[in-house]
Design an enzyme around this catalytic site. Structure first.
Site, PDB file in Angstrom:
ATOM      1  CG  ASP A  13      -1.590  -1.038   1.337  1.00 16.38           C
ATOM      2  OD1 ASP A  13      -2.420  -1.660   0.201  1.00 16.38           O
ATOM      3  OD2 ASP A  13      -1.762  -1.904   2.417  1.00 16.38           O
ATOM      4  CE  LYS A  16       2.516  -2.644  -4.810  1.00 17.39           C
ATOM      5  NZ  LYS A  16       2.658  -2.361  -3.368  1.00 17.39           N
ATOM      6  N   GLY A  40      -4.731  -4.610  -5.007  1.00 15.27           N
ATOM      7  CA  GLY A  40      -5.872  -4.079  -5.544  1.00 15.27           C
ATOM      8  C   GLY A  40      -5.372  -2.310  -5.740  1.00 15.27           C
ATOM      9  CG  HIS A  41      -3.543  -0.645  -8.602  1.00 14.43           C
ATOM     10  ND1 HIS A  41      -2.146  -1.659  -8.511  1.00 14.43           N
ATOM     11  CD2 HIS A  41      -4.042  -1.121  -9.773  1.00 14.43           C
ATOM     12  CE1 HIS A  41      -1.850  -2.155  -9.795  1.00 14.43           C
ATOM     13  NE2 HIS A  41      -3.164  -1.868 -10.430  1.00 14.43           N
ATOM     14  CD  GLN A 221       0.753  -8.909  -2.198  1.00 15.99           C
ATOM     15  OE1 GLN A 221       1.589  -9.819  -2.819  1.00 15.99           O
ATOM     16  NE2 GLN A 221      -0.537  -8.743  -2.640  1.00 15.99           N
TER      17      GLN A 221
HETATM   18  P1  IMP Z   1      -2.753 -12.748   2.227  1.00 13.14           P
HETATM   19  O1  IMP Z   1      -1.607 -12.374   1.218  1.00 13.14           O
HETATM   20  O2  IMP Z   1      -4.074 -12.555   1.897  1.00 13.14           O
HETATM   21  O3  IMP Z   1      -2.388 -14.149   2.326  1.00 13.14           O
HETATM   22  O4  IMP Z   1      -2.486 -12.013   3.537  1.00 13.14           O
HETATM   23  C1  IMP Z   1      -1.161 -12.262   4.175  1.00 13.14           C
HETATM   24  C2  IMP Z   1      -0.748 -10.763   5.022  1.00 13.14           C
HETATM   25  O5  IMP Z   1      -0.393  -9.809   3.766  1.00 13.14           O
HETATM   26  C3  IMP Z   1      -2.065 -10.094   5.900  1.00 13.14           C
HETATM   27  O6  IMP Z   1      -1.334  -9.352   6.609  1.00 13.14           O
HETATM   28  C4  IMP Z   1      -2.414  -9.190   4.806  1.00 13.14           C
HETATM   29  O7  IMP Z   1      -3.035  -8.121   5.024  1.00 13.14           O
HETATM   30  C5  IMP Z   1      -1.319  -8.812   3.644  1.00 13.14           C
HETATM   31  N1  IMP Z   1      -1.269  -8.282   2.377  1.00 13.14           N
HETATM   32  C6  IMP Z   1      -1.620  -9.021   1.376  1.00 13.14           C
HETATM   33  N2  IMP Z   1      -1.706  -8.446   0.279  1.00 13.14           N
HETATM   34  C7  IMP Z   1      -1.728  -7.090   0.712  1.00 13.14           C
HETATM   35  C8  IMP Z   1      -1.614  -5.889  -0.043  1.00 13.14           C
HETATM   36  O8  IMP Z   1      -1.864  -5.734  -1.217  1.00 13.14           O
HETATM   37  N3  IMP Z   1      -1.437  -4.686   0.899  1.00 13.14           N
HETATM   38  C9  IMP Z   1      -1.090  -4.597   2.143  1.00 13.14           C
HETATM   39  N4  IMP Z   1      -1.198  -5.806   2.434  1.00 13.14           N
HETATM   40  C10 IMP Z   1      -1.343  -6.967   2.105  1.00 13.14           C
END
Ligand code: IMP
Length: 428
Positions: A13, A16, A40-41, A221
């Protein structure tokens, strides 16, 4: 310069979407290499907002090829939903949007398992999109790959084996495993929409790099959520660091020319896990409210905190960041005080390193920097920024030994100072 990776240097976040969008203007190809619908954006198409989770924002530039690489976890239903949205907005993608036949498929049982786990004591605050369980199947060598959707017999066999493997887990989590045939039927119903997209994408990316096209590798991420280099186990399940661009798309390290690191002027984190500079006071609320820090996928309020320079030094190293794009510095305007974590105290000893294995007990050591109240969103020249803002930026550059070449001073595309200078055709 032809191939550039844009990577988040914190917990995701970092903004990007906007920076990739700016860089994409000069890109012939944009490649996503890791993660899935957990990212997501927001895109603005003809004045209307569209949130994409899988398709790169490059899709809005008619001449840009967009690739979903083999390092990704793709939920076919989400992808078809995004195609429908593009169709509704008359965005043409035929012949320039491709998804790797080797990318792994997120199935409804992956989403179910992720959701059930998050309701229990082992929750880590995932996005509940099934990303973790999908990568678990990949590592267990029983995953379904996008190309498998083209062969109903093989698909039925793979889904059967995976459901059998997951059934005890699902039951232990208090639910019933899905019917294999129902999963197969729902996936097969999406195949006609997906077939034109499914391809062996690695040669496409290699070809573009060899031809010295401008190729942008879009990270998802952030470095601190990487499965190997993040704050394990509070991480995502893929390689979100810049190195992931190689394994997730099919090029070698020597073929990546430049790494642009995205750094938010403060820190945020969604979900659980250590966050030593977290603020749970008015300053934190200021960052959340002014910075609109709510997850674009889940809508969850993001945790907020001061900028963490040891973490940034760590991210610069593990990604090989060449330059920084600094985002959301406008959000700091009006803060009553401004602190930056410059080092840590661990067991009574001070260290400049990011103590990734001791974050639960590490104590951040802060330096106070001068505040400012000016609205800086209309400024387009770094030298015209208020002195305190310039000092803040210089402080980062000095402490992480990396130049800030792009400064975002507001959400819209033109609220930007400098360009990243990443492709030759971008004016430095
Ligand atoms: P997962 O990727 O859904 O398995 O989540 C694992 C961890 O990564 C959690 O703490 C989520 O909040 C974080 N996370 C996954 N995708 C994003 C993103 O695009 N932005 C911020 N945090 C993310």
């Amino acid at each position: 310069m032809s191939s550039v990776v844009v990577v988040g240097a914190q917990w995701g976040d970092e903004g990007k979407g906007k920076v990739v969008d700016i860089c994409t203007e000069a890109a012939d190809m944009v490649v996503r290499y890791a993660g899935g619908p957990n990212a997501g954006h927001t895109l603005v198409v003809n004045g209307a907002k569209l949130i994409v989770r899988l398709i790169p924002s490059g899709i809005l530039h008619e001449k840009t090829a967009c690739i979903l690489g083999q390092g990704m976890a793709i939920d076919p239903a989400t992808l078809v939903g995004e195609l429908d949205e593009l169709d509704r907005r008359n965005v043409r993608y035929a012949g320039r949007l491709f998804a790797s036949d080797k990318a792994h498929v997120i199935t409804p049982y992956h989403v179910l398992i992720d959701t059930l786990r998050e309701a229990g004591p082992d929750a880590i605050g995932t996005t509940k999109r099934g990303v973790g369980p999908c990568y678990e199947d990949k590592a267990a060598r029983r995953g379904v790959r996008l190309g498998d959707l083209r062969d109903a017999t093989k698909l039925r066999h793979l889904i059967g084996a995976a459901v059998a493997a997951w059934s005890p887990v699902i039951r232990a989590l208090g639910d019933e495993p899905p019917e294999v045939e129902a999963v197969v039927t729902s996936l097969l119903s999406l195949v006609p929409r997906l077939t034109p997209l499914i391809a062996d994408t690695a040669p496409m990316v290699q070809g573009a790099v060899r031809a010295e096209k401008n190729v942008l590798f879009e990270g998802a991420q952030g470095a601190l959520l990487d499965i190997d280099f993040g704050t394990y186990p509070f991480v995502t399940s893929s390689h979100s660091v810049a190195g992931g661009a190689c394994v997730g798309s099919g090029v070698g390290p020597s073929q990546i020319d430049f790494c642009l690191g995205l750094v938010k002027a403060y820190c945020t984190r969604v979900g659980g896990g250590p966050f030593p500079t977290e603020l749970v006071d008015d300053a934190g609320d200021h960052l959340r409210n002014v910075g609109q820090e709510y997850g674009s996928v889940t809508g969850r309020p993001r945790r907020t905190g001061w900028l963490d320079l040891p973490a940034l030094r760590y991210a610069v190293r593990v990604n090989g960041i060449d330059a920084i794009a600094l985002t959301k510095i406008d959000v700091l305007s009006g803060m009553k005080e401004l602190k930056v974590c410059v080092r840590y105290r661990v067991n009574g000893t001070e260290t400049d390193e990011f103590p990734i294995d001791d974050l639960a007990t590490a104590i951040p050591v802060y330096e106070n920097l001068a505040t400012w109240t000016d609205d800086i969103s209309a400024i387009r020249d770094r030298s015209r920024l208020p002195a305190a803002v310039q000092k803040y930026i210089e402080f980062i550059e000095k402490n992480v030994e990396c130049a800030v070449t792009l400064i975002s001073v507001g959400p819209s595309r033109d609220e930007t100072i400098g360009t990243s200078g990443i492709f030759d055709s971008i004016d430095v």
